[in-house]
Design an enzyme around this catalytic site. Structure first.
Site, PDB file in Angstrom:
ATOM      1  N   HIS A  50       5.574  14.082   3.174  1.00  0.00           N
ATOM      2  CA  HIS A  50       6.285  14.812   4.331  1.00  0.00           C
ATOM      3  C   HIS A  50       5.513  14.579   5.635  1.00  0.00           C
ATOM      4  O   HIS A  50       6.249  14.925   6.821  1.00  0.00           O
ATOM      5  CB  HIS A  50       6.498  16.268   4.222  1.00  0.00           C
ATOM      6  CG  HIS A  50       7.355  16.221   2.735  1.00  0.00           C
ATOM      7  ND1 HIS A  50       8.839  16.940   3.089  1.00  0.00           N
ATOM      8  CD2 HIS A  50       7.243  16.408   1.644  1.00  0.00           C
ATOM      9  CE1 HIS A  50       9.277  17.062   1.734  1.00  0.00           C
ATOM     10  NE2 HIS A  50       8.451  16.668   0.968  1.00  0.00           N
ATOM     11  N   HIS A 100       8.842  22.483  -7.595  1.00  0.00           N
ATOM     12  CA  HIS A 100       9.983  22.489  -7.430  1.00  0.00           C
ATOM     13  C   HIS A 100      11.040  23.199  -7.923  1.00  0.00           C
ATOM     14  O   HIS A 100      10.672  23.544  -9.326  1.00  0.00           O
ATOM     15  CB  HIS A 100      10.586  20.876  -7.423  1.00  0.00           C
ATOM     16  CG  HIS A 100       9.742  20.040  -6.505  1.00  0.00           C
ATOM     17  ND1 HIS A 100      10.187  19.786  -5.211  1.00  0.00           N
ATOM     18  CD2 HIS A 100       8.583  19.259  -6.791  1.00  0.00           C
ATOM     19  CE1 HIS A 100       9.208  18.995  -4.426  1.00  0.00           C
ATOM     20  NE2 HIS A 100       8.288  18.532  -5.609  1.00  0.00           N
ATOM     21  N   ASP A 156      16.155  21.070  -1.721  1.00  0.00           N
ATOM     22  CA  ASP A 156      15.290  20.472  -2.420  1.00  0.00           C
ATOM     23  C   ASP A 156      16.045  19.936  -3.780  1.00  0.00           C
ATOM     24  O   ASP A 156      16.258  21.018  -4.684  1.00  0.00           O
ATOM     25  CB  ASP A 156      14.130  21.069  -2.795  1.00  0.00           C
ATOM     26  CG  ASP A 156      13.156  20.316  -3.608  1.00  0.00           C
ATOM     27  OD1 ASP A 156      13.294  19.338  -4.130  1.00  0.00           O
ATOM     28  OD2 ASP A 156      11.959  21.046  -3.770  1.00  0.00           O
ATOM     29  N   HIS A 181       5.565  26.736  -3.023  1.00  0.00           N
ATOM     30  CA  HIS A 181       5.506  25.332  -3.522  1.00  0.00           C
ATOM     31  C   HIS A 181       4.290  24.883  -3.824  1.00  0.00           C
ATOM     32  O   HIS A 181       3.316  25.943  -3.937  1.00  0.00           O
ATOM     33  CB  HIS A 181       6.032  24.635  -2.094  1.00  0.00           C
ATOM     34  CG  HIS A 181       6.089  23.051  -2.485  1.00  0.00           C
ATOM     35  ND1 HIS A 181       6.688  22.543  -3.492  1.00  0.00           N
ATOM     36  CD2 HIS A 181       5.707  22.104  -1.668  1.00  0.00           C
ATOM     37  CE1 HIS A 181       6.587  21.275  -3.394  1.00  0.00           C
ATOM     38  NE2 HIS A 181       5.774  20.781  -2.476  1.00  0.00           N
ATOM     39  N   HIS A 226       2.096  17.997   2.258  1.00  0.00           N
ATOM     40  CA  HIS A 226       2.030  16.610   1.301  1.00  0.00           C
ATOM     41  C   HIS A 226       2.551  15.590   1.953  1.00  0.00           C
ATOM     42  O   HIS A 226       3.140  15.518   2.886  1.00  0.00           O
ATOM     43  CB  HIS A 226       3.322  17.151   0.088  1.00  0.00           C
ATOM     44  CG  HIS A 226       3.007  17.792  -0.829  1.00  0.00           C
ATOM     45  ND1 HIS A 226       3.582  18.879  -1.690  1.00  0.00           N
ATOM     46  CD2 HIS A 226       1.745  18.355  -1.302  1.00  0.00           C
ATOM     47  CE1 HIS A 226       3.024  19.538  -2.398  1.00  0.00           C
ATOM     48  NE2 HIS A 226       1.793  19.335  -2.183  1.00  0.00           N
ATOM     49  N   ASP A 261       0.770  -1.181  -0.046  1.00  0.00           N
ATOM     50  CA  ASP A 261      -0.210   0.084   0.077  1.00  0.00           C
ATOM     51  C   ASP A 261       0.916   1.187   0.143  1.00  0.00           C
ATOM     52  O   ASP A 261       0.668   2.410  -0.776  1.00  0.00           O
ATOM     53  CB  ASP A 261      -0.896  -0.162   1.214  1.00  0.00           C
ATOM     54  CG  ASP A 261      -1.637  -1.204   1.367  1.00  0.00           C
ATOM     55  OD1 ASP A 261      -2.140  -1.780   0.380  1.00  0.00           O
ATOM     56  OD2 ASP A 261      -1.978  -1.548   2.524  1.00  0.00           O
ATOM     57  N   HIS A 270       5.707  21.019   5.294  1.00  0.00           N
ATOM     58  CA  HIS A 270       4.356  21.433   4.536  1.00  0.00           C
ATOM     59  C   HIS A 270       3.624  20.125   4.585  1.00  0.00           C
ATOM     60  O   HIS A 270       4.129  19.296   4.909  1.00  0.00           O
ATOM     61  CB  HIS A 270       4.651  22.014   3.046  1.00  0.00           C
ATOM     62  CG  HIS A 270       5.484  20.821   2.273  1.00  0.00           C
ATOM     63  ND1 HIS A 270       6.777  20.508   2.268  1.00  0.00           N
ATOM     64  CD2 HIS A 270       4.976  20.143   0.915  1.00  0.00           C
ATOM     65  CE1 HIS A 270       6.965  19.696   1.340  1.00  0.00           C
ATOM     66  NE2 HIS A 270       6.035  19.312   0.694  1.00  0.00           N
ATOM     67  N   HIS A 319      15.989  15.375  -0.702  1.00  0.00           N
ATOM     68  CA  HIS A 319      14.872  15.375  -1.484  1.00  0.00           C
ATOM     69  C   HIS A 319      15.041  14.770  -2.958  1.00  0.00           C
ATOM     70  O   HIS A 319      14.869  15.798  -3.782  1.00  0.00           O
ATOM     71  CB  HIS A 319      14.151  16.504  -1.496  1.00  0.00           C
ATOM     72  CG  HIS A 319      12.443  16.203  -1.618  1.00  0.00           C
ATOM     73  ND1 HIS A 319      11.997  16.201  -2.965  1.00  0.00           N
ATOM     74  CD2 HIS A 319      11.410  16.331  -0.783  1.00  0.00           C
ATOM     75  CE1 HIS A 319      10.720  16.022  -3.041  1.00  0.00           C
ATOM     76  NE2 HIS A 319      10.104  16.017  -1.886  1.00  0.00           N
TER      77      HIS A 319
HETATM   78 ZN   LIG Z   1       8.244  16.347  -1.324  1.00  0.00          ZN
HETATM   79 ZN   LIG Z   2       5.956  18.932  -1.453  1.00  0.00          ZN
END
Ligand SMILES: [Zn+2]
Ligand SMILES: [Zn+2]
Length: 549
Positions: free
Chosen positions: A71, A363, A189, A134, A68, A43, A66, A385
């Site tokens: 994260h 990004h 990043d 972002h 997402h 999964d 953030h 990242h």
């Molecule tokens: Zn990310």
């Molecule tokens: Zn992100």
């Protein structure tokens, strides 16, 4: 001070690091990764939490850049092992709570909202939250004020000078920190480190959407995007308003996030503009815009079901226009392609990022990465990242921007580094592998996945043989069952031959004195495997069952 990387270095996903000062730990992000196609049945994938579990008493807090899922999605699992306050912007916490609430773990953490620019003491150091742009609102870079100076983590970012909400990456403040006291270590990043130039502003997508909407009067519009991309949703809503359309949403996470963002004032639309998906048929089709989930071709998503004609609420017709306002994440290209094909079969017009500027990345590309390096002038640098090649390219950029080569470290999941007065050093490693979730956590390992891949690619042949150990004889002819090797009803002769091969092998082994069921099983596996290979040039999994009477 030390940094320990638990995930996100070598893959896009399961971002998680430990920032350690005087032995105390701040966890920086805690994400999940979506499984690759070579992880059948999995999964999602988590960071290996054993290091954090072992040192749970040293964890003072969890800091989120953030909202997402790469994260925050792992929190619903980490909180089983430890309890700590979670810091992030109000929206980040709102998004992160979805999974935590579903897992029934909300009481394992306190949620502490932080504002743009806020500086607070968490455990052993001051932590400063710096606004960045972002693909989700209210993302932050984070500056840790440690005894070894400032460690700056960029979070996921781009330098968007025309963001939809006017909230820009706070370059002025980052520059101020860089000039005094200076940035000792930058973690940045790397997602787009291979891409030259600058990422287009999110607002360019709004212009494209408006043009496309205006040019299609009398058509129903269905736009798919990520449910957390509130700025994209805002621009779809604005284009709908401008072209005289009402908006309905489809997909559970879309409705949930729109409600959350609206309640926080991050998403605005005129009163009465949002209509229920079940009421859209009461409107002329040219006045309808549906915002949908499924931009990655996820099989059970609203858009995929529309494409196959299985969506209860929306049947795609000739006058429909479907806009996929996203770019497929690596690995999803095939699923997205199939959805696009199926939509075409139903007669819809399909517009995707390959043909029109209906998406831009969240990004930074090389130009922006260089800008951040020029601005921060860090003493040391670690690319984070990204997949391995992204990290390599970002490391090269840093060296070209003047970071001393010996102070640019290419790290991977599980690596630890130590920042001291004389610079950045490697400091051993901790478990950093994949933790698979398939219903439950952790009981699917590499062995199980290897078996699943073999089953998926070659099928299975099972043989049940009864032996009389005293007489040294095989009872009835061994029975052969198969799935995925040959279609049994059409291959009776082959199966009979296989049965005879197995019987001969067992009798020969017993004639040589073998009486142990395990030993006989291994003879069965070997002889049947050879027969299957010789006759069909395939290598299905062989499962021998030898029963002694
Ligand atoms: Zn990310
Ligand atoms: Zn992100």
């Amino acid at each position: 001070m030390r940094v320990v990387f638990l995930g996100g270095l070598g893959e896009i996903g399961r971002n998680c690091a430990c920032i350690e000062v005087d032995g105390r730990i701040l966890v920086l992000d805690c994400g999940i990764m979506f499984p690759d196609p070579d992880m059948p049945g999995v999964d999602l994938v988590l960071p290996d939490f054993s290091y954090l579990r072992e040192h749970a008493d040293r964890v003072d807090g969890i800091v989120l850049t953030h909202g997402h899922e790469d994260h925050t999605g792992g929190l619903a699992y980490l909180l089983r092992d430890l309890s700590a306050p979670i810091y992030g912007s109000a929206l980040t916490l709102g998004l992160a709570r979805n999974r935590i609430d579903e897992a029934g773990l909300s009481d394992r953490a306190t949620f502490v909202p932080v504002a743009d620019g806020e500086r607070i003491t968490i455990g052993p150091c001051d932590v400063e939250f710096i606004p960045v742009t972002h693909s989700v609102p209210h993302a932050m870079a984070i500056a840790f004020h440690t005894p070894q100076g400032i460690v700056l983590h960029s979070g996921d970012f781009k330098i968007d000078l025309e963001p939809v909400d006017g909230r820009r990456t706070d370059l002025a403040h980052i520059g101020a920190l860089a000039s005094s006291p200076g940035i000792r270590l930058l973690l940045s990043d790397s997602t787009n480190a291979e891409e030259p130039g600058f990422t287009l502003s999110e607002s360019t997508v709004g212009h494209t959407l408006r043009r496309l909407f205006m040019a299609r009067p009398g058509k129903r519009l269905i736009v798919a995007c990520f449910a957390s991309h509130i700025h994209r949703i805002q621009q779809i809503v604005d284009a709908a308003v401008a072209s005289g359309r009402h908006v309905a949403t489809i997909g559970r996470s879309m409705a949930k996030n729109i409600e959350l963002a609206h309640s926080m004032g991050l998403l605005t639309f005129p009163d009465g503009m949002l209509v229920d998906i079940d009421d859209i048929d009461k409107l002329p089709i040219g006045e309808v815009c549906v915002i949908s989930t499924g931009s990655q071709g996820e099989p059970m998503s609203a858009l995929s079901l529309m494409a196959t004609g299985d969506n209860r609420r929306i049947k795609i017709e000739r006058d429909d226009v479907v806009i996929i306002s996203a770019h497929p994440i690596p690995g999803n290209e095939w699923s997205v392609g199939r959805v696009i094909d199926d939509l075409h079969r139903r007669g819809a017009e399909v517009i995707h990022s390959g043909a029109e500027q209906v998406h831009t990345s969240g990004h930074a590309r090389q130009g922006e990465l260089r800008t951040l390096l020029a601005l921060t002038k860090p003493d040391a640098f670690i690319p984070v990242h990204g997949e391995y090649r992204h990290l390599v390219h970002h490391a090269a950029l840093a060296t070209s921007m003047g970071v001393p080569p010996g102070q640019v470290l290419l790290c991977e999941d599980g690596d630890a580094v130590r920042l001291e007065a004389d610079g950045l050093h490697r400091d051993g490693a901790v478990p950093g592998g994949y933790l698979y979730v398939d219903g439950t956590v952790g009981d699917v390992g590499h062995g199980v996945l290897r078996d699943r891949r073999a089953l998926a690619e070659e099928g299975v042949v099972m043989v049940v043989a009864t032996v009389d150990l005293h007489l040294g004889q095989v009872g009835h002819p061994p029975q052969i069952f198969t799935r995925g090797w040959v279609h049994a009803p059409e291959a009776e002769d082959l199966l009979e031959e296989a049965s005879a091969v197995v019987a001969t092998a067992i009798e020969k082994a017993m004639a040589d004195g073998a009486r142990d069921v395990e030993v006989l099983s291994s003879h069965v596996r070997k002889s049947l495997g050879k027969f299957v290979g010789d006759r069909t040039h395939r290598r299905p999994m062989i499962v021998p069952v030898v029963l002694a009477v």
